[in-house]
Design an enzyme around this catalytic site. Structure first.
Site: not given
Length: 107
Positions: A62-64, A66, A91
């Site tokens: 998971c990042c900010y 995708g 996220f």
């Protein structure tokens, strides 16, 4: 080895199947709010994670939003993890859809 991009709705059954969620956002963002039970993953601890995590266990990156998670997912797959996913929407979308499945504070 490769990874799969998945939508948030597709991530839920994988999480229920004991997937490890790794969050590659910066530590301040991670500590402010994250997916429940996620682990912070950075350049500082990635080798320890690789050395000490069951490579047969599903991993969701998971990042900010995708985007960055794709590179991290590709890297983890290249390190021998068998089932690696990049979370589409990251996220920001997860927290909008499932605010009750987020937590905050130091882990």
């Amino acid at each position: 080895m490769t990874y799969t991009c998945i939508d948030i709705s597709d991530a839920l059954p994988i999480i229920e199947n004991n997937a490890t969620i790794v969050d590659i956002r910066d530590l301040a963002s991670f500590q402010t709010s994250r997916i429940a039970n996620a682990k912070s993953l950075s350049n500082d601890n990635v080798q320890d994670f690789i050395d000490n995590t069951d490579k047969a266990q599903p991993i969701i990156v998971c990042c900010y939003h995708g985007n960055s998670s794709k590179g991290a997912a590709e890297y983890l797959a290249s390190q021998g993890f068998k089932e690696v996913y990049s979370l589409n929407g990251g996220f920001s979308q997860w927290s909008a859809m499932f605010p009750d499945q987020c937590e905050s504070g130091n882990q």
